[in-house]
Design a protein around this motif. Structure first.
Motif, PDB file in Angstrom:
ATOM      1  N   TRP A 121     -53.416   2.186  36.936  1.00  0.00           N
ATOM      2  CA  TRP A 121     -54.810   2.340  37.599  1.00  0.00           C
ATOM      3  C   TRP A 121     -55.303   3.413  37.592  1.00  0.00           C
ATOM      4  O   TRP A 121     -54.330   4.485  38.102  1.00  0.00           O
ATOM      5  N   ILE A 122     -56.506   4.078  37.379  1.00  0.00           N
ATOM      6  CA  ILE A 122     -56.819   5.433  37.493  1.00  0.00           C
ATOM      7  C   ILE A 122     -58.293   5.408  38.317  1.00  0.00           C
ATOM      8  O   ILE A 122     -58.756   4.559  38.321  1.00  0.00           O
ATOM      9  N   TYR A 123     -58.349   6.417  38.837  1.00  0.00           N
ATOM     10  CA  TYR A 123     -59.648   6.649  39.704  1.00  0.00           C
ATOM     11  C   TYR A 123     -60.511   7.834  38.895  1.00  0.00           C
ATOM     12  O   TYR A 123     -60.291   8.690  38.621  1.00  0.00           O
ATOM     13  N   ASP A 124     -61.683   7.268  38.411  1.00  0.00           N
ATOM     14  CA  ASP A 124     -62.485   8.123  37.493  1.00  0.00           C
ATOM     15  C   ASP A 124     -63.925   8.204  38.040  1.00  0.00           C
ATOM     16  O   ASP A 124     -64.345   6.921  37.872  1.00  0.00           O
ATOM     17  N   ASP A 125     -64.661   9.257  38.312  1.00  0.00           N
ATOM     18  CA  ASP A 125     -66.092   9.238  38.583  1.00  0.00           C
ATOM     19  C   ASP A 125     -66.328   8.343  39.734  1.00  0.00           C
ATOM     20  O   ASP A 125     -67.333   7.592  39.919  1.00  0.00           O
ATOM     21  N   GLY A 126     -65.409   8.215  40.722  1.00  0.00           N
ATOM     22  CA  GLY A 126     -65.888   7.601  42.016  1.00  0.00           C
ATOM     23  C   GLY A 126     -65.534   6.083  41.687  1.00  0.00           C
ATOM     24  O   GLY A 126     -65.885   5.269  42.773  1.00  0.00           O
ATOM     25  N   ASN A 127     -64.943   5.670  40.684  1.00  0.00           N
ATOM     26  CA  ASN A 127     -64.451   4.247  40.488  1.00  0.00           C
ATOM     27  C   ASN A 127     -62.905   3.952  39.883  1.00  0.00           C
ATOM     28  O   ASN A 127     -62.452   4.817  39.341  1.00  0.00           O
TER      29      ASN A 127
END
Length: 680
Positions: A308-314
């Motif tokens: 799971w990654i957190y990218d551009d606020g999502n």
């Protein structure tokens, strides 16, 4: 010179791609490689019992199942078990199932009671096996299709029914027989009474009920999901269950992580402040240890594979991390576990991090009930052991495999796992299934993200399975369902023969029950004709018939019935050993023993020195019947009859008088003729 530059450019490109995407690197091969299945659907009361446990637990959707687990359904309850992307099993109400073998080389199940429907999409019997044991019966799948097994179909007569559709084929074995059920047929097998071992077949369409309709409906829904799935495009076949993602999210391409799946907003809006690894609970699954069981219907693949990654606020999910493995190993959870005060905390494992096994501490403690179980899935082909599970070499070797990384070093360019991704729960509620999961305050969450916990500290925080068992544990069922109590009282043998874990019975039962341990007749694969026996003679029958043997009472050995021909003295004393291209033959004399080597001394039949036998005198045998003597009386013969002259009226014939013969005078010799004149 130009060619050399091209080669150097290609080599540098390969090196750069290796460091950029990590295709040549590999994660640490897990110590536990047991195959895992899941409960993909359930309705009503479903319970499970783990291997080695005495407690029946409440089942939930996406609950992992491993080898040795047992599953039972209550009244008006049904469930579905997914073994991989090709095998789906559905259980009807009041059914009891045990997973005897669950490995890469094959699956073996036991169904003492109840009804199941099995969908096999792709199957190769030469590589894997799928077998189901019922009371005194074993069913071996031979060809992909749809299969239904009704165990104890008639409670009074003790019968097992096997139905095959959709181009399937299966072999069915009993205590004393074996036969094949083909597409569109149903066989009812008697397992008790005077008709035990006998069967009768009929049309499969005659056995359609509510469970059959429900299984076909679930099969149609599964087919639609598999048709929309992105296997071999975004993820590989080891990530079974990923077909659920297409309905709840979309795939987008990013420059940092490549293809990423992102859930729809309306999918996560049904959860308050949704984040990964927040909605679910921790369950103990032996031999893995603590395993995350999610509440989301789509979360099976996303919580046991990838990152799971957190990218551009999502939040998004990528099927692979930066250190891609040659095989997508199933993991109990891809998280970092730590603590804060009296609470246990966890957050998603970073994209650039190697896998960290937070359960490694339990290896030294026997890993709970399951023991230190290390299962290497292997199979034997042509007497050669072949490792099914690949064991790649880690390159480069990570230095922090058993040590959780610091969050500031594991994230993307954007930084890090956000504080909203840190989840916690009180230690005394961990693993009990009673809730208590929440987010930490931002300041406390940032401190947790910077903390690096050693294995020793984690062992003091994370409880063992025995520590979490108690009267307050919500996952323990109050009482087993009715079918479990009935099955525990049964003493009927399950399966046509005794089965050991990790073994198949098809070939053994086929040789014993069908061929009676005799070699079957070989047939050609192209024409179907029987291959010839000895020489050009065609062999008949289903099996090779052995030569009848006779017993020699003197030597106590068996000899063939047909005697061996011995050479006669008239036979030639030479034997032909070969011939050249010209037809000349080379003969060698037969070696015969010389007279000196042959012992011609014979013992006389009568040995004068032999002591006479002291046999008792035998009584003189008398004839059984002696006829009385007969007295001869003189016969009264009549006097001889006098012969009288016979009166013949005819005259006597005249008698011939022989006349004396005249003596012939000698004739004079003819005179010599000279000069034409007679000189007499």
């Amino acid at each position: 010179m130009k060619f050399t530059k091209i080669i150097l450019w290609a080599m540098m490109s390969g090196v750069l791609s290796t460091f950029a995407f990590g295709y040549d690197t590999d994660e640490t091969v897990p110590q536990i490689k047991s195959r895992v299945s899941r409960i993909s659907y359930m309705n009503g009361e479903v319970q499970i019992k783990r291997n080695g446990s005495q407690d029946w637990e409440k089942a939930t959707q996406n609950l992992p199942l491993v080898e040795g687990d047992q599953v039972a359904t209550g009244a008006n309850s049904r469930t579905e078990i997914q073994f991989d992307s090709n095998n789906y099993l559905r259980l009807d109400e009041n059914s009891y199932l045990k997973i005897v073998t669950l490995r890469d080389e094959g699956i073996a199940l036991s169904l003492p009671n109840g009804t199941l429907a099995l969908r096999v999409l792709n199957f190769n019997k030469d590589r894997v096996y799928f077998e189901i044991d019922a009371p005194k019966t074993t069913i071996s799948i031979q060809q992909a299709g749809m299969f239904r097994v009704d165990s104890n179909d008639n409670q009074n007569q003790k019968q097992v029914r096997v139905t095959v559709t959709d181009n399937g084929q299966a072999r069915v074995y009993s205590d004393n027989s074996g036969f094949t059920v083909k597409n569109g047929r149903s066989a009812r097998l008697n397992i008790d009474g005077t008709l035990a071992g006998e069967w009768e077949t009929s049309n499969a369409s005659n056995y359609t009920d509510d469970f059959e309709n429900w299984a076909l409906q679930r099969d149609a829904e599964t087919a639609k999901r598999l048709q929309r799935a992105s296997y071999d495009k975004y993820y590989d076949r080891d990530m079974y269950g990923a077909e659920d993602l297409e309905e709840y999210g979309e795939w987008i391409y990013t420059k940092k992580y490549g293809n990423v799946w992102r859930p729809y907003r309306n999918t996560t809006n049904s959860y308050a402040d949704w984040s990964p690894y927040r909605y679910g609970n921790w369950r103990w699954v032996s031999p893995y240890g603590w395993t995350w069981v999610n509440d989301e219907p789509w979360g099976w693949a996303t919580y046991h594979h990838g990152r799971w990654i957190y990218d551009d606020g999502n939040w998004g999910w990528t099927p692979y991390g930066s250190h891609r493995s040659s095989r997508s190993w199933w993991r109990p959870a891809l998280v970092i576990i730590t603590y804060s005060g009296s609470s246990i905390c966890w957050y998603p494992l970073g994209y650039d991090s190697y896998y960290y096994d937070y359960n490694s501490y339990y290896w030294g403690r026997g890993r709970g009930r399951g023991g230190n179980t290390i299962i290497n899935n292997t199979t034997i082909i042509n007497n050669t052991t072949v490792i099914v599970s690949p064991t790649p070499t880690v390159s480069p070797t990570p230095s922090n495999v058993d040590t959780p990384p610091i969050a500031a070093q594991q994230g993307s360019v954007n930084g890090k796992i956000p504080p909203t991704g840190v989840i916690s729960m009180p230690k005394d509620q961990f693993g009990r299934g009673i809730g208590g999961i929440k987010r930490l305050p931002v300041d406390e969450a940032n401190q947790v993200l910077k903390k690096q916990v050693s294995e020793k500290e984690l062992s003091q925080v994370l409880p063992g399975y025995e520590d979490s068992v108690g009267s307050q544990k919500a996952i323990i069922a109050r009482q087993p369902v009715g079918i479990i109590r009935q099955t525990q009282d049964e003493t009927v043998q399950i399966g046509a023969a005794k089965r050991d874990t990790g073994t198949k019975l098809d070939e053994t039962l086929r040789n014993e029950r069908i061929y009676d341990n005799r070699k079957p007749v070989q047939r050609t694969t192209e024409t179907g004709e029987i291959k010839g026996g000895v020489g050009t003679e065609v062999e008949t029958g289903a099996v090779s018939r052995p030569v009848r043997q006779t017993v020699d009472t003197q030597n106590d050995s068996t000899k063939p019935q047909n005697p061996v021909r011995r050479p006669s003295p008239k036979d030639d004393s030479t034997t032909q050993t070969g011939s050249d291209s010209g037809g000349n033959t080379e003969r060698k004399p037969v070696e015969r023993p010389s007279r000196e080597d042959v012992n011609t001394e014979r013992k006389p039949r009568y040995d004068p020195q032999r002591q006479p036998r002291n046999d008792p005198p035998q009584e003189e045998r008398k004839p059984r019947y002696e006829p009385p003597a007969r007295e001869e009386k003189p016969r009264n013969n009549p006097p001889p009859r006098e012969e009288k002259p016979r009166n013949d009226p005819r005259p006597a014939p005249p008698q011939k008088v022989e006349q004396p013969r005249e003596e012939r005078k000698p004739q004079p010799a003819p005179a010599e003729v000279k000069d034409g004149k007679d000189n007499r």
